[in-house]
Design an enzyme around this catalytic site. Structure first.
Site, PDB file in Angstrom:
ATOM      1  N   GLU A  91       0.837  -1.203   0.000  1.00  0.00           N
ATOM      2  CA  GLU A  91       0.000   0.000   0.000  1.00  0.00           C
ATOM      3  C   GLU A  91       0.871   1.252   0.000  1.00  0.00           C
ATOM      4  OE1 GLU A  91      -4.325   1.004   1.835  1.00  0.00           O
ATOM      5  OE2 GLU A  91      -2.780   0.569   3.321  1.00  0.00           O
ATOM      6  N   HIS A 113       7.214 -27.349   2.731  1.00  0.00           N
ATOM      7  CA  HIS A 113       6.525 -28.464   2.087  1.00  0.00           C
ATOM      8  C   HIS A 113       5.532 -27.957   1.049  1.00  0.00           C
ATOM      9  CE1 HIS A 113       8.233 -31.328   5.004  1.00  0.00           C
ATOM     10  NE2 HIS A 113       8.144 -30.296   5.834  1.00  0.00           N
ATOM     11  N   LYS A 156     -12.872   2.333  -3.442  1.00  0.00           N
ATOM     12  CA  LYS A 156     -14.001   2.700  -2.579  1.00  0.00           C
ATOM     13  C   LYS A 156     -15.065   3.455  -3.373  1.00  0.00           C
ATOM     14  CE  LYS A 156     -11.288   3.270   1.690  1.00  0.00           C
ATOM     15  NZ  LYS A 156     -10.833   4.275   2.696  1.00  0.00           N
TER      16      LYS A 156
END
Length: 545
Positions: free
Chosen positions: A351, A382, A510
């Site tokens: 950000e 793994h 937004k």
């Protein structure tokens, strides 16, 4: 000022990247490499010897930092200058860690007294809740905290409380809600009792869509399950700048904690946003968290660039992104309590430095922020470590390990450490064809089969990593570690000459999200947007494919 990519140090680093020997050779040539390329500060040890660098590389990296005016930019941030130029704001999360006698000015006013007043208010509130003095509407003590926020007001407190699990008050539990997906809230509400639950709502505007929606739904649940409007003040508190909206909601003005424009969300856990942390681990431990960060602030400001931990880490990340085309950086935490840190550092870095124009608005002509990702050791060994060892992409790695465990059990911790150190060695050293072939000696396979398998077992090595150690994970060492990554992120942005403290991409999301919401709530068929968005909106409103 000369453009970054036209600096002499930039050209030197490009040339060196093409001809630097393999790290195996660098270690063989200098038995003192670890001593020369490790650094201790603030309870942390950084081993940066397993990086693609020799003395010339380091010299040019520091030269690049100096030509970018890094030292002056560091002081400008700490002095409260307006370094967030697009929003005309100072950047002073560091003031939240300041000593009481410091003077830090914003608009001519010393902000330290207000910070200390807020901390004192937090301490009083924490004591009331943890002592049992604070009662719910039926006279019972609080047993559960539900923290409602999004972004920095959610992730920081969640990761810190998770990391400091050994310091929790055993009488309290904390639950975090961020996503507007109702499942997130509903699953948490199933775990708590309205009579003994305290909601902490964190939103600067008291209007952030996800946070407000979740808070209103929590309020409705509370009222449905025995509480009344009068009881709201005993079960809801806020961290916000909008006192009027919070009091209208039903909160007591005495239980509203302030936020400031000079603290960005992703840097806010040190503020009253950290109230859930303080409630869970106690105010004394919260102060230790601040003290650890403060020690790293002091180191960052005072240490020469050549012995400065955040500077060194930031420069190496820049080196790989700009001169080796690395597009991601992995953070590997060898401590279960630290399993959430990669996500926190992901938000912090991406950000902040996911930008493509300079402070002056010019398009950058080089790579900026990488993708930050990672997970918990040894689980990753793994899974995705295979790509680190034998994939075609260069992915620098940070390994983080406390030397002592909060849960010493048999050989567990020594095995954990052996895996951590073994991975850094394997990434650096690799395995040659001859070494792989020699390992197959004595097998019944033909020479042709052995040669084929050996080719598949070859690992180039020369994969860079940092190793960060601490004696033990404590509030203080965690504070120093988080501040280290904050400042590492700043170093890169300062050298790239970008604004690490705005987030216009987030803001656009937004805005468009609100526009789409209005269309989803409309009775009219969506037509005004692009064909894809219109179709998706109409499918959602229909409720089936």
């Amino acid at each position: 000022m000369t453009k970054l990519t036209q600096q002499d140090a930039w050209a030197q680093l490009e040339a060196q990247a093409a001809k630097l020997p393999h790290m195996r050779e660098l270690f063989e040539a200098d038995p003192q490499r670890f001593d020369k390329m490790s650094l201790s500060a603030c309870g942390l040890l950084l081993d940066y010897s397993k990086n693609r660098a020799d003395e010339q590389t380091l010299e040019q990296l520091f030269k690049l930092a100096k030509s970018a005016g890094l030292s002056d930019k560091i002081h400008a941030m700490f002095d409260g200058e307006i370094i967030n130029n697009t929003e005309k704001r100072a950047v002073l999360h560091t003031a939240l860690r300041a000593e009481a006698d410091e003077v830090i000015l914003v608009d001519g006013q010393n902000i330290v007294p207000e910070v200390k007043q807020t901390q004192a208010k937090m301490a009083k509130f924490v004591e009331a809740v943890t002592s049992g003095e604070w009662k719910g509407y039926t006279g019972k003590a609080i047993t559960d905290i539900v923290s409602i926020g999004i972004g920095g007001s959610f992730l920081g407190p969640k990761i810190v409380t998770q990391a400091l699990r050994p310091y929790w008050n055993p009488a309290l539990k904390c639950h975090f809600v961020a996503n507007v997906d109702a499942t997130s809230l509903c699953e948490k509400l199933r775990l708590v009792d309205p009579e003994t639950t305290l909601f902490v709502m964190s939103s600067k505007s008291f209007g952030t869509q996800e946070t407000l929606t979740n808070t209103l739904s929590a309020k409705a649940w509370f009222l449905k399950n025995g509480g009344t409007q009068v009881d709201i003040a005993k079960h809801f508190v806020a961290v916000t700048s909008n006192v009027a909206k919070a009091t209208e909601f039903g909160m007591d003005a005495d239980n509203i904690f302030p936020m400031w424009d000079w603290v960005g969300g992703r840097y806010s856990l040190w503020s009253a946003i950290g109230l859930p942390i303080a409630l869970l681990i106690g105010m004394d431990n919260f102060y230790q968290l601040l003290a650890g960060a403060k020690s790293m602030d002091k180191h960052f400001v005072e240490a020469p660039l050549e012995q400065n931990m955040p500077v060194i880490m930031g420069l190496f990340s820049l080196l790989y992104g700009n001169f080796y085309q690395a597009q991601s950086h992995v953070v590997l935490t060898y401590d279960h309590y630290l399993r959430g840190l990669p996500a926190y550092f992901q938000q912090l870095d991406m950000e902040s430095n996911g930008k493509s124009v300079t402070l002056n608005g010019d398009n950058v002509d080089h790579a900026t922020g990488p993708v930050i990702w990672g997970g918990e050791g040894t689980n990753g060994q793994h899974a995705y470590h295979q790509l680190l060892h034998q994939g075609t992409a260069l992915i620098p790695a940070d390994f983080i390990l406390p030397l002592q465990s909060h849960n010493p059990l048999g050989e567990h911790h020594v095995q954990l450490a052996s895996n951590c150190f073994g991975q850094t060695q394997a990434l650096m050293q690799g395995r040659t064809f001859d070494e792989a072939l020699a390992e197959l000696d004595g097998s019944s396979q033909s020479q042709e089969e052995k040669a084929l398998i050996a080719k598949h077992k070859v690992m180039e090595g020369n994969k860079p990593s940092n190793t960060l150690l601490m004696d033990k994970l404590t509030p203080e060492t965690l504070g120093a570690l988080i501040a280290l990554y904050e400042h590492r992120t700043f170093v890169q942005g300062a050298i790239w000459d970008i604004n690490s403290f705005d987030q216009w991409g987030v803001e656009l999301g937004k805005t468009l999200g609100n526009d789409v919401l209005a269309r989803l709530q409309s009775d009219e068929e969506a037509k005004a947007l692009d064909a894809s968005s219109n179709a998706l909106i109409n499918l959602f409103r229909r409720g089936h494919l």
